[in-house]
Design an enzyme around this catalytic site. Sequence first.
Site, mmCIF file in Angstrom:
data_model
loop_
_atom_site.group_PDB
_atom_site.id
_atom_site.type_symbol
_atom_site.label_atom_id
_atom_site.label_comp_id
_atom_site.label_asym_id
_atom_site.label_seq_id
_atom_site.Cartn_x
_atom_site.Cartn_y
_atom_site.Cartn_z
ATOM 1 N N CYS A 14 7.429 5.597 1.872
ATOM 2 C CA CYS A 14 7.120 5.458 3.303
ATOM 3 C C CYS A 14 8.108 4.601 4.095
ATOM 4 O O CYS A 14 8.289 4.819 5.297
ATOM 5 C CB CYS A 14 5.698 4.930 3.481
ATOM 6 N N HIS A 41 5.579 0.947 9.695
ATOM 7 C CA HIS A 41 6.562 0.082 9.027
ATOM 8 C C HIS A 41 7.713 -0.181 9.998
ATOM 9 O O HIS A 41 8.347 0.747 10.508
ATOM 10 C CB HIS A 41 7.118 0.765 7.775
HETATM 11 P P1 NAP Z 1 -5.757 6.691 -3.887
HETATM 12 O O1 NAP Z 1 -6.511 6.490 -2.635
HETATM 13 O O2 NAP Z 1 -5.952 5.755 -5.029
HETATM 14 O O3 NAP Z 1 -6.052 8.214 -4.400
HETATM 15 C C1 NAP Z 1 -5.612 8.665 -5.665
HETATM 16 C C2 NAP Z 1 -6.085 10.089 -5.905
HETATM 17 O O4 NAP Z 1 -5.693 10.448 -7.247
HETATM 18 C C3 NAP Z 1 -7.621 10.270 -5.820
HETATM 19 O O5 NAP Z 1 -7.897 11.543 -5.280
HETATM 20 C C4 NAP Z 1 -8.035 10.225 -7.289
HETATM 21 O O6 NAP Z 1 -9.223 10.970 -7.545
HETATM 22 C C5 NAP Z 1 -6.858 10.928 -7.936
HETATM 23 N N1 NAP Z 1 -6.774 10.585 -9.363
HETATM 24 C C6 NAP Z 1 -6.724 9.355 -9.927
HETATM 25 N N2 NAP Z 1 -6.707 9.461 -11.275
HETATM 26 C C7 NAP Z 1 -6.758 10.790 -11.556
HETATM 27 C C8 NAP Z 1 -6.789 11.541 -12.762
HETATM 28 N N3 NAP Z 1 -6.773 10.945 -13.970
HETATM 29 N N4 NAP Z 1 -6.834 12.894 -12.690
HETATM 30 C C9 NAP Z 1 -6.861 13.519 -11.478
HETATM 31 N N5 NAP Z 1 -6.859 12.851 -10.284
HETATM 32 C C10 NAP Z 1 -6.798 11.502 -10.336
HETATM 33 O O7 NAP Z 1 -4.157 6.692 -3.611
HETATM 34 P P2 NAP Z 1 -3.369 6.992 -2.227
HETATM 35 O O8 NAP Z 1 -3.139 5.726 -1.494
HETATM 36 O O9 NAP Z 1 -4.001 8.144 -1.540
HETATM 37 O O10 NAP Z 1 -1.940 7.448 -2.787
HETATM 38 C C11 NAP Z 1 -1.762 8.699 -3.429
HETATM 39 C C12 NAP Z 1 -0.305 8.872 -3.844
HETATM 40 O O11 NAP Z 1 0.525 8.806 -2.689
HETATM 41 C C13 NAP Z 1 0.176 7.763 -4.768
HETATM 42 O O12 NAP Z 1 1.075 8.345 -5.695
HETATM 43 C C14 NAP Z 1 0.887 6.800 -3.836
HETATM 44 O O13 NAP Z 1 1.870 6.044 -4.479
HETATM 45 C C15 NAP Z 1 1.494 7.759 -2.822
HETATM 46 N N6 NAP Z 1 1.746 7.199 -1.481
HETATM 47 C C16 NAP Z 1 0.786 6.521 -0.799
HETATM 48 C C17 NAP Z 1 1.050 6.064 0.491
HETATM 49 C C18 NAP Z 1 0.016 5.332 1.306
HETATM 50 O O14 NAP Z 1 0.300 5.067 2.474
HETATM 51 N N7 NAP Z 1 -1.160 5.030 0.783
HETATM 52 C C19 NAP Z 1 2.285 6.300 1.087
HETATM 53 C C20 NAP Z 1 3.238 7.006 0.372
HETATM 54 C C21 NAP Z 1 2.953 7.455 -0.902
HETATM 55 P P3 NAP Z 1 -10.686 10.236 -7.677
HETATM 56 O O15 NAP Z 1 -11.114 9.880 -6.273
HETATM 57 O O16 NAP Z 1 -11.519 11.321 -8.258
HETATM 58 O O17 NAP Z 1 -10.501 9.051 -8.542
#
Ligand code: NAP
Length: 346
Positions: free
Chosen positions: A149, A239
């Site tokens: 990001c 950011h």
């Molecule tokens: P999050 O809220 O923790 O969501 C993670 C997702 O992954 C949930 O849908 C979760 O499902 C699923 N998951 C976790 N363990 C799993 C498994 N063993 N098998 C299948 N699904 C699984 O994370 P987030 O903030 O949305 O971020 C998601 C991705 O985007 C990450 O890789 C992060 O680094 C990247 N990212 C995030 C941002 C940001 O602004 N937050 C920005 C850029 C990139 P359950 O709900 O069923 O556990």
Amino acid sequence: MNRQIEVGVLGATGVVGQQFISRMARHPWFNVTWLAASERSEGKKYAQAAPWRLAAPMPENAAAMTVDACIPGRGPKVVFSALDASVAGEVEAAFAAAGHIVVSNARNYRMDALVPLLIPEINADHLKLLPEQRAARKWSGAIVTNPNCSTVVLAMALAPLRIFDIKTVVVTTMQAVSGAGYPGVPSLDILGNVVPYIGGEEDKLETETQKILGADGGRAPLEALVSAHTNRVPVIDGHTMTVSVQLASKPSIDEVNAALRQFSGRPQELNLPTAPAQPIVVKTEDNRPQPRLDADLGDGMTVSVGRVRPCPVFTHKFVALGHNTVRGAAGAAILNAELMAAEGLL
Ligand code: NAP
């Protein structure tokens, strides 16, 4: 484009997954028909499985869907991935091997030499890696990624300056808490405070920027030196970063501002549905850009730059700002998929 493309979302219950669903609720090309997450959510209605964190209400069609497991072959050909990085590596490769086009927001494959790290305005040509990727990995599908990001904001601000021969970049970020996901940084750590460390972030900013601005699909990285300092600040979205650059051809301030203003790319040429008309807006006020005032510009897809001025150490310095969960996450991946659709790659 006069046909709808069915798409799925891996990691649909997380914060970024919710952004995907919300931003595609009325998308003219993409129709979300399949949602998947972990076994914690499998079999539940999306409304029960997803702790909705966005201001916009949960789209009704998504609320009624049953969340599936992340099993290749079940969903549509095109899947967006918002999976946790601990599982994204294995799951995304399995989907690509099974013939899915994985448009990923996770970090796992960003620096893979055969995976495009795409910002459509900058390096649409990096999609040429896909035939080689398929042949080398024996995948009938593919993986395409979007940057971290903060990287996306820096790379967008630097891309128009390549014509001036970028030699050195020093960037200091002030990053919003929403970039850390939910629940993210504890409130007692961040309120009234600055945390001068974000794990792995400085390396991502330095290496991803060089790949994105590089040649040959990113395999010949931009030769400029890039040094990053990253800080978490008590801002919700957006950011902000201060950037000092050494531009070998020593352009005037007016020339730099003109290059930033005139910057445009394939999304604007192709008039993609979520492409901002102007990818970079140059702010003229002394005290802009600011996250609260400028992060939502262009529906969160525009990067704002301001305070372009001489630098006594390098040649120029400026401030850049972008929306971290839109241009820096779900919005970026959706624009990647729009480009691929328009180029006949979906
Ligand atoms: P999050 O809220 O923790 O969501 C993670 C997702 O992954 C949930 O849908 C979760 O499902 C699923 N998951 C976790 N363990 C799993 C498994 N063993 N098998 C299948 N699904 C699984 O994370 P987030 O903030 O949305 O971020 C998601 C991705 O985007 C990450 O890789 C992060 O680094 C990247 N990212 C995030 C941002 C940001 O602004 N937050 C920005 C850029 C990139 P359950 O709900 O069923 O556990």
